[in-house]
Design a protein around this motif. Structure first.
Motif, PDB file in Angstrom:
ATOM      1  N   ASP A  29     -60.057 -42.793  46.425  1.00  0.00           N
ATOM      2  CA  ASP A  29     -60.610 -42.699  47.759  1.00  0.00           C
ATOM      3  C   ASP A  29     -62.124 -42.914  47.680  1.00  0.00           C
ATOM      4  OD1 ASP A  29     -60.770 -42.144  50.494  1.00  0.00           O
ATOM      5  OD2 ASP A  29     -61.185 -40.034  50.115  1.00  0.00           O
ATOM      6  N   ASN A  30     -62.664 -43.752  48.568  1.00  0.00           N
ATOM      7  CA  ASN A  30     -64.112 -43.942  48.613  1.00  0.00           C
ATOM      8  C   ASN A  30     -64.530 -44.301  50.033  1.00  0.00           C
ATOM      9  OD1 ASN A  30     -64.246 -46.988  48.821  1.00  0.00           O
ATOM     10  ND2 ASN A  30     -63.064 -46.782  46.943  1.00  0.00           N
ATOM     11  N   ALA A  31     -65.797 -44.088  50.314  1.00  0.00           N
ATOM     12  CA  ALA A  31     -66.304 -44.240  51.681  1.00  0.00           C
ATOM     13  C   ALA A  31     -66.146 -45.656  52.220  1.00  0.00           C
ATOM     14  CB  ALA A  31     -67.768 -43.812  51.737  1.00  0.00           C
TER      15      ALA A  31
ATOM     16  N   SER B  44     -63.917 -47.986  51.400  1.00  0.00           N
ATOM     17  CA  SER B  44     -62.509 -48.259  51.712  1.00  0.00           C
ATOM     18  C   SER B  44     -62.085 -47.560  52.994  1.00  0.00           C
ATOM     19  CB  SER B  44     -61.612 -47.842  50.550  1.00  0.00           C
ATOM     20  OG  SER B  44     -61.790 -48.722  49.465  1.00  0.00           O
ATOM     21  N   ARG B  45     -62.539 -46.322  53.178  1.00  0.00           N
ATOM     22  CA  ARG B  45     -62.230 -45.614  54.431  1.00  0.00           C
ATOM     23  C   ARG B  45     -62.817 -46.362  55.617  1.00  0.00           C
ATOM     24  NH1 ARG B  45     -63.529 -41.227  51.316  1.00  0.00           N
ATOM     25  NH2 ARG B  45     -65.541 -40.954  52.366  1.00  0.00           N
TER      26      ARG B  45
ATOM     27  N   PHE C 190     -60.709 -49.425  56.354  1.00  0.00           N
ATOM     28  CA  PHE C 190     -59.477 -49.023  57.040  1.00  0.00           C
ATOM     29  C   PHE C 190     -59.742 -48.652  58.493  1.00  0.00           C
ATOM     30  CE2 PHE C 190     -56.863 -48.015  53.105  1.00  0.00           C
ATOM     31  CZ  PHE C 190     -55.841 -48.883  53.437  1.00  0.00           C
ATOM     32  N   ARG C 191     -60.768 -47.862  58.726  1.00  0.00           N
ATOM     33  CA  ARG C 191     -61.046 -47.408  60.088  1.00  0.00           C
ATOM     34  C   ARG C 191     -61.383 -48.566  61.017  1.00  0.00           C
ATOM     35  NH1 ARG C 191     -64.219 -42.165  57.947  1.00  0.00           N
ATOM     36  NH2 ARG C 191     -62.422 -40.767  57.950  1.00  0.00           N
TER      37      ARG C 191
ATOM     38  N   ALA D   4     -59.669 -52.780  52.043  1.00  0.00           N
ATOM     39  CA  ALA D   4     -59.605 -51.344  51.763  1.00  0.00           C
ATOM     40  C   ALA D   4     -58.685 -51.037  50.586  1.00  0.00           C
ATOM     41  CB  ALA D   4     -59.139 -50.592  53.004  1.00  0.00           C
TER      42      ALA D   4
ATOM     43  N   MET E  28     -59.755 -49.444  47.065  1.00  0.00           N
ATOM     44  CA  MET E  28     -59.215 -48.192  46.542  1.00  0.00           C
ATOM     45  C   MET E  28     -58.679 -48.375  45.126  1.00  0.00           C
ATOM     46  SD  MET E  28     -57.361 -46.655  49.937  1.00  0.00           S
ATOM     47  CE  MET E  28     -56.730 -45.210  49.101  1.00  0.00           C
TER      48      MET E  28
END
Length: 143
Positions: free
Chosen positions: A3-5, A7-8, A11-12, A55, A59
């Motif tokens: 998990d990393n910022a 990639s988040r 995705f968002r 993303a 990840m």
């Protein structure tokens, strides 16, 4: 997977593109006006699908998400895509003056895609994996 910022964020933002694409599809279906089909398709592919792939790759290989090149890639892609698609929508509705904006924004998106390709090609390299069986160590080179 890590998990990393970044990639988040991919995705968002990808989810936002997906929701907008689905809403546009519903609106086209309800109205019977399918003149923005190209915008709908590009929202799904350059928006939702590409961002989700960015993303997932980020990840699996966090090095792709790090540094100023990754930041530039994120912002180039996510400024170019909405501008390009807004201009494309205008062009499809008859505003020929939007054509140069489509071209310029497409170049911006292309640069963002090229940067992502560079990140993948330079940061996901050969890795060594070891396995111990019966006291012997075997090396396997994965790429």
């Amino acid at each position: 997977m890590t998990d990393n910022a970044r990639s988040r964020a991919w995705f968002r933002v990808g989810i936002v593109y997906f929701v907008v694409a689905v809403a546009l599809g519903i609106a086209m279906g309800a109205s019977g006006d399918h003149s923005l089909t190209a915008v709908h398709a590009h929202l799904n592919l350059l928006g939702w699908v590409s961002m989700a792939l960015f993303a997932l790759i980020g990840m699996a290989h966090p090095a792709v998400t790090e540094g100023p090149v990754a930041t530039a890639q994120f912002w180039l892609h996510n400024t170019g895509v909405p501008v390009m698609l807004a201009a494309l929508a205008l062009r499809l509705k008859g505003y020929t003056a939007a054509e140069p904006v489509i071209g310029l924004a497409s170049v911006v998106v292309g640069i963002g895609v090229a940067l992502f390709a560079w990140l993948v090609l330079t940061r996901i390299g050969a890795q060594s994996a070891t396995s111990t069986k019966g006291g012997e160590t075997a090396r396997l080179h994965l790429s």
